[in-house]
Design an enzyme around this catalytic site. Structure first.
Site, short mmCIF file in Angstrom:
data_model
loop_
_atom_site.label_atom_id
_atom_site.label_comp_id
_atom_site.label_asym_id
_atom_site.label_seq_id
_atom_site.Cartn_x
_atom_site.Cartn_y
_atom_site.Cartn_z
N LYS A 2 0.08 5.06 8.29
CA LYS A 2 0.67 5.42 7.00
C LYS A 2 -0.41 5.61 5.95
CE LYS A 2 2.24 1.93 4.69
NZ LYS A 2 1.32 1.79 3.52
N LYS A 8 -7.56 1.42 -2.59
CA LYS A 8 -7.15 0.96 -1.26
C LYS A 8 -7.29 2.08 -0.24
CE LYS A 8 -5.41 -1.50 2.09
NZ LYS A 8 -4.13 -2.20 2.07
N SER A 23 0.86 -1.19 0.00
CA SER A 23 0.00 0.00 0.00
C SER A 23 0.89 1.23 0.00
CB SER A 23 -0.91 0.00 1.23
OG SER A 23 -1.82 -1.07 1.18
#
Length: 302
Positions: A252, A183, A107
């Site tokens: 993150k 995502k 990701s």
């Protein structure tokens, strides 16, 4: 072990997997269980040995892996780690890449995915698919992951049989970077769900009802969801090993959401608050703690 040449009548390509962490190890095991020959590489040798015992081949470097694979899957921590695996000493970019594909399950920022894809193709001709995953370690072990992809439609169809050995769903969302953007939408929902479910669970506990029964009581109603059924029991019972995901990883992703939201003038007040809660959790519980330990922010003792 299944014979991949029988379960998949098309040409069986050579497979590689880089990054044998919480997700990479069970995903590689599923490829091996499906009968595919897989070459693996990881920064630390300790994580390679169990997979080698299960039948995987070892690669000394990422370059060595791509030299012996047609499709290289990768799942590492962040964009810096992806950069190192591709363009570091003996990285993927140093191997001949014409006709080969790199599928990144990590990701990272959509802009980073687009930049890496362009630079890799210029360096050695390899194609790129950004394909971040959702479903956590449980989904990786059970093969029920949802994977969202960005890239060329033909290349995505080429890797589909192999991806579906590791996932239940593999959806082409658009050009390079589209998988990463999807995502981020996923992480808005999951990050906020973790924060909200922690709040609801703590309310139940403090008010004196059995929080373990919340999933049963709310099943079938508007509050029901996979996160409700999976997260709440783990929060209440303190089940954090193996972690479903690290606090640092969720933070993150939510920080990336905030960056893309700013660039696109998108208001994300709920995701922003969830991000700050995970930032607090990182300080209180540690970067590598299970993301569900956000629940522990609302109690005095650890």
């Amino acid at each position: 072990m299944a014979d991949a040449s029988k379960t998949n009548p098309q040409h069986v390509e050579r497979i590689g997997y880089l990054g044998l962490g919480l997700m990479g190890t069970p995903m590689t095991r599923r490829l091996l269980k499906a009968g595919y020959q897989v070459t693996v590489w990881n920064r630390s040798e300790g994580k390679v040995a169990p997979l080698a015992e299960a039948g995987a081949r070892r690669a000394v470097t990422p370059r060595d892996l791509l030299a012996n694979a047609d499709i290289a899957f990768m799942c590492v921590t962040d964009a810096a780690a992806v950069e190192e695996v591709i363009f570091g000493p003996e990285g993927l970019a140093a191997a001949p890449g014409a006709g080969k594909l790199v599928v990144d399950f990590s990701s990272i920022h959509p802009d980073a995915a687009r930049d890496l894809a362009k630079r890799l193709r210029a360096a050695n001709g390899a194609g790129w698919i950004d394909a971040p995953v959702s479903g956590g370690t449980k989904g990786a072990e059970e093969g029920t992951l949802a994977i969202m992809a960005g890239g060329d439609a033909g290349e995505i169809e080429r890797v589909r049989p192999y991806v579906l050995a590791m996932a239940r769903r593999f959806t082409h969302m658009g050009p390079t970077g589209a998988g990463q953007t999807t995502k981020l939408c996923n992480q808005v929902i999951v990050g906020c769900a973790m924060a909200v479910l922690a709040e609801a669970t703590r309310l139940a506990v403090n008010a004196g009802i059995d929080a373990n029964r919340l999933p049963e009581a709310l099943a079938g109603g508007f509050a029901d969801s996979i996160p409700l059924q999976l997260f709440v029991p783990r929060m209440v019972q303190g089940i954090h090993s193996p972690p479903l995901g690290h606090i640092a990883t969720m933070l993150k992703d939510l920080d990336t959401v905030a960056d893309v939201a700013q660039a696109t003038s998108t208001p994300v007040p709920m995701a922003s608050l969830a991000g700050q809660l995970f930032r607090l959790a990182k300080v209180a519980r540690g970067a590598e703690a299970d993301a569900l330990e956000i629940y522990k922010l609302s109690v005095a003792e650890s």
